[in-house]
Design an enzyme around this catalytic site. Structure first.
Site, short mmCIF file in Angstrom:
data_model
loop_
_atom_site.label_atom_id
_atom_site.label_comp_id
_atom_site.label_asym_id
_atom_site.label_seq_id
_atom_site.Cartn_x
_atom_site.Cartn_y
_atom_site.Cartn_z
N ARG A 120 -1.00 -12.79 -35.49
CA ARG A 120 -1.41 -12.49 -34.16
C ARG A 120 -2.79 -12.41 -34.10
NH1 ARG A 120 3.28 -9.62 -34.45
NH2 ARG A 120 4.83 -10.46 -33.53
N LYS A 142 -13.52 -21.19 -27.72
CA LYS A 142 -12.57 -22.06 -27.39
C LYS A 142 -11.95 -22.74 -28.58
CE LYS A 142 -13.46 -23.83 -22.73
NZ LYS A 142 -13.67 -24.90 -22.13
N GLU A 184 -25.27 -33.59 -26.32
CA GLU A 184 -24.95 -32.31 -25.84
C GLU A 184 -26.23 -31.39 -25.77
OE1 GLU A 184 -21.86 -31.62 -24.43
OE2 GLU A 184 -20.45 -32.77 -25.62
N LYS A 226 -25.90 -22.41 -24.01
CA LYS A 226 -24.16 -22.15 -23.96
C LYS A 226 -24.10 -20.82 -23.92
CE LYS A 226 -19.93 -23.97 -25.17
NZ LYS A 226 -18.91 -24.62 -26.26
N GLU A 236 -14.42 -20.02 -17.77
CA GLU A 236 -14.55 -21.35 -17.13
C GLU A 236 -13.92 -21.16 -15.63
OE1 GLU A 236 -14.39 -24.85 -19.32
OE2 GLU A 236 -14.28 -26.15 -17.76
N ARG A 240 -19.23 -21.90 -16.08
CA ARG A 240 -19.02 -22.63 -17.25
C ARG A 240 -18.78 -24.28 -17.05
NH1 ARG A 240 -16.08 -20.28 -22.59
NH2 ARG A 240 -16.47 -22.27 -23.92
N ASN A 244 -19.91 -29.23 -18.20
CA ASN A 244 -18.94 -30.53 -18.29
C ASN A 244 -19.96 -31.50 -17.63
OD1 ASN A 244 -16.69 -29.75 -19.75
ND2 ASN A 244 -16.26 -28.57 -17.70
N HIS A 247 -18.98 -35.31 -18.34
CA HIS A 247 -17.67 -35.19 -19.15
C HIS A 247 -16.86 -35.85 -18.29
CE1 HIS A 247 -19.86 -32.83 -22.11
NE2 HIS A 247 -19.00 -32.68 -22.81
N HIS A 251 -15.12 -38.20 -20.35
CA HIS A 251 -13.48 -38.29 -20.68
C HIS A 251 -12.86 -39.41 -20.43
CE1 HIS A 251 -13.89 -33.59 -21.10
NE2 HIS A 251 -14.05 -34.19 -22.33
N HIS A 264 -17.32 -38.86 -28.93
CA HIS A 264 -17.57 -38.05 -27.86
C HIS A 264 -18.80 -37.91 -26.93
CE1 HIS A 264 -16.66 -34.68 -24.92
NE2 HIS A 264 -17.82 -33.94 -25.56
N1 LIG Z 1 -14.28 -25.62 -29.04
C1 LIG Z 1 -15.08 -26.39 -28.13
O1 LIG Z 1 -15.80 -25.61 -27.46
C2 LIG Z 1 -15.57 -27.70 -28.22
C3 LIG Z 1 -16.52 -28.36 -27.69
C4 LIG Z 1 -16.93 -29.69 -28.09
C5 LIG Z 1 -16.09 -30.26 -28.84
N2 LIG Z 1 -14.96 -29.73 -29.61
C6 LIG Z 1 -14.22 -30.64 -30.40
O2 LIG Z 1 -15.06 -30.83 -31.50
C7 LIG Z 1 -14.43 -32.24 -32.10
C8 LIG Z 1 -15.30 -33.14 -32.32
O3 LIG Z 1 -16.49 -32.35 -33.34
P1 LIG Z 1 -17.36 -33.18 -34.45
O4 LIG Z 1 -17.97 -34.27 -33.34
O5 LIG Z 1 -17.92 -32.36 -35.14
O6 LIG Z 1 -16.36 -34.20 -35.30
P2 LIG Z 1 -15.63 -34.05 -36.53
O7 LIG Z 1 -15.19 -32.64 -36.80
O8 LIG Z 1 -14.54 -34.96 -36.65
O9 LIG Z 1 -16.90 -34.48 -37.56
C9 LIG Z 1 -17.39 -35.79 -37.47
C10 LIG Z 1 -17.36 -36.43 -38.75
O10 LIG Z 1 -18.56 -36.00 -39.59
C11 LIG Z 1 -18.10 -35.57 -40.84
N3 LIG Z 1 -18.83 -34.50 -41.21
C12 LIG Z 1 -19.07 -33.16 -40.88
N4 LIG Z 1 -19.99 -32.49 -41.25
C13 LIG Z 1 -20.65 -33.24 -42.17
C14 LIG Z 1 -21.87 -33.31 -42.88
N5 LIG Z 1 -22.54 -32.03 -43.11
N6 LIG Z 1 -22.13 -34.48 -43.59
C15 LIG Z 1 -21.42 -35.63 -43.77
N7 LIG Z 1 -20.27 -35.76 -42.73
C16 LIG Z 1 -20.02 -34.60 -42.11
C17 LIG Z 1 -16.58 -35.30 -40.84
O11 LIG Z 1 -15.90 -35.49 -41.96
C18 LIG Z 1 -15.84 -36.25 -39.59
O12 LIG Z 1 -15.90 -37.55 -40.25
C19 LIG Z 1 -13.32 -32.75 -31.20
O13 LIG Z 1 -11.96 -32.40 -31.48
C20 LIG Z 1 -13.71 -31.95 -29.66
O14 LIG Z 1 -12.50 -31.64 -29.04
C21 LIG Z 1 -14.66 -28.60 -29.19
ZN LIG Z 2 -18.82 -32.23 -24.76
#
Ligand SMILES: NC(=O)c1ccc[n+]([C@@H]2O[C@H](COP(=O)([O-])OP(=O)(O)OC[C@H]3O[C@@H](n4cnc5c(N)ncnc54)[C@H](O)[C@@H]3O)[C@@H](O)[C@H]2O)c1
Ligand SMILES: [Zn+2]
Length: 367
Positions: A120, A142, A184, A226, A236, A240, A244, A247, A251, A264
């Protein structure tokens, strides 16, 4: 080194951005939690661990229990979550255990969700390793996973105790990931921070060359933006939503390309082009501002070309989770450094904006 305080109605914590954090993590975490608990877990993925485990482990007297999530969005699932929860239970995780999410946004979202639901809820720390995770996903609380029916449909708000954004780990990040994440920050500037827009215009070479001071500046400003928005609207319900910008169409592009062709941030880059076009048409930004901001997006490009029909993209905007009750929500910039949400974008306006974006994405970027 910069410290940004995040304060919401439910949580208060620091985000620290600077160099050398991964190699000094244990004492930094102890400063936040007191003594480290009996069980510390680190969730990461194999490619990141291969690069950074030596640095990561160097400050721990006792190595944390390592949990691995295979890389890729296809593993951001409830099935992965169940597997990892069972590994935590097997390894003797209890209510006092601490989890460290060490990776990109996927590891961060899954790690945060594990921490939200294991027994939990246990405390956790974010150590984001992608640019996107540092400026965006690790801040704001999030967490969650995808369903086959859509992205991020399951999750929870669960804030970390602290975020350590180490600029040094970005040294191994692929160029394309860095540039996508920077979209971003472009967004952050457009909606809330004129000075960040100017800095990114004037210092693109340093930023893209991964100069530590330039990166720290952009990252800290993006996080501050942020944090400021999340402080006013954690769940949101209003403000918030301006996060987007780009986005709605972004999306739609991700969906229309099956989440394969575009990162993304790249989709958001193109989505911002469409939003800028709409804003210029409505007069919330001037032609001069339009040109300036469009140029800024391309300065951190090139964005990948798009081979899509406008009708396909427009149809896909209907499925955006952010569209409450079928209303097509759109964030539009207001000048540079402000933005607002509109709900009355007509199909014709949207088609025109998407048409403009696709023309840019074909012409300049084909071949
Ligand atoms: N929680 C939130 O508010 C929020 C906001 C935006 C995005 N997201 C989520 O984030 C995700 C995308 O995250 P991302 O863009 O970081 O992608 P990711 O986590 O897939 O990382 C991208 C790639 O980079 C590699 N990598 C990571 N760090 C590295 C480093 N230092 N050196 C070499 N390689 C490295 C990873 O192995 C992966 O292949 C999505 O699932 C999205 O929904 C969440
Ligand atoms: Zn985004």
């Amino acid at each position: 080194m910069q410290t940004i305080r995040v304060e919401t109605p439910t949580a208060k914590y620091d985000v620290i951005a600077g160099s050398g954090l991964v190699a000094t993590l244990a004492p930094r975490i102890e400063r936040v939690v007191g003594r480290l608990p009996r069980r510390v877990f680190v969730l990461t993925s194999a490619p990141i661990w291969a690069l950074w485990s030596d640095a990561f482990l160097s400050s721990f007297a006792e190595p944390p229990v390592t949990l691995f999530l295979p890389p890729g969005e296809e593993h951001k699932t409830l099935a992965s979550v169940e597997k990892l929860l069972r590994q935590m239970a097997l390894a003797g995780g209890d209510r006092g255990s601490l989890l460290i999410a060490f990776g990109g946004g996927i590891v961060g979202d899954v790690g945060g969700f594990l921490a939200a639901i294991y027994m939990r809820g246990i405390p956790y720390i974010q150590v984001p390793t992608t640019f996107l995770a540092q400026v965006d996903s690790s801040v704001g609380g999030k967490t969650g996973v995808n369903l086959p029916e859509g992205k991020n449909l399951v999750g929870s708000f669960h804030h970390p105790l602290a975020v350590f954004a180490d600029i040094g780990v970005l040294g191994t990040l692929p160029e394309r990931e860095l540039k996508a994440g920077l979209m971003e920050s472009v967004k952050a500037g457009i909606i809330r921070d004129r000075a960040l827009v100017r800095f990114m215009e004037e210092h693109a070479d340093e930023v893209l060359g991964r100069d530590a001071r330039a990166l720290e500046k952009v990252i800290a400003a993006s996080i501050r933006m942020k944090a400021g928005v999340v402080k006013q609207d954690e769940r949101e319900r209003g403000l918030r939503m301006i996060l987007n910008l780009g986005h709605t169409v972004g999306h739609a592009l991700e969906q229309a390309t099956g989440y394969k062709a575009l990162l993304h941030g790249e989709a958001v880059g193109w989505g911002m082009v469409a939003a800028l076009y709409l804003a210029r048409k409505r007069g919330t930004i001037s032609s001069g501002q339009f040109e300036r901001l469009e140029a800024l997006i391309h300065l951190y490009g090139p964005l990948p070309p798009l081979k899509l029909r406008a009708a396909r993209v427009v149809a896909a905007t209907g499925g955006d989770k952010k569209n409450l009750g079928g209303v097509r929500r759109f964030v539009l910039p207001v000048g540079i450094g402000d933005a607002g949400v509109v709900e009355d974008v007509s199909a014709a306006e949207l088609e025109a904006a998407v048409g403009y974006m696709l023309a840019q994405a074909g012409e300049k970027h084909a071949g």
